[in-house]
Every structure is written in C-alpha cells, then in structure tokens.
Design an enzyme around this catalytic site. Sequence first.
Site: not given
Length: 101
Positions: A8-10, A41
């Site tokens: 998961v990233c921004g 996210v």
Amino acid sequence: MTVRILAVCGNGQGSSMIMRMKVDQFLTQSNIDHTVNSCAVGEYKSELSGADIIIASTHIAGEITVTGNKYVVGVRNMLSPADFGPKLLEVIKAHFPQDVK
C-alpha cells in the site's frame, strides 16, 4: 495455503507497484508461497479480504487498521529488502509457517 501480501502507498500508482515487485522477488528467493498485490491507502479496505499482510511505509502503516488474522508491517524503505525483508519474514514465520518451504 499461500500468504497474501498487499503493498500500500499513498496513490497506488508508483511506490506500491515497485514494492510489489520487490516483495515478490524477495519472497520467491526466500521460498515463501505467496501472492502480492498493490493499491492506494484509500483503497486498502476494499482489498482486505484478499490479504493476510499489509506492507506500507511507516507513516502510511499508522493509518491502516486491521482485525482478525491480518497484520500490518510498516517499513522505512519500501524498496529495500534489507529493510522490509526481516520484518516481513518475522510475521510470516510467526503467523504463516505453513507457507515457508
């Protein structure tokens, strides 16, 4: 059983996709039965049913909540197996030992 990892990233477009590839390479070399997917996210809740472990940078990991037999691994350098590898293996060996060959 296969341990299911969600990176998961921004935004879900850059870091998490690269992290997915790095985690996949690392777990393949470590002989761990696994699948790896990635998302932003803001999308992780809709992806939780298909994940056992969520891996994200430390600042994003603090925003992620899970229940049951799901685990969050926060890392400083998402692209470095030297950083995420030991943390990820610790969770896998403790909670998913059947996936270690």
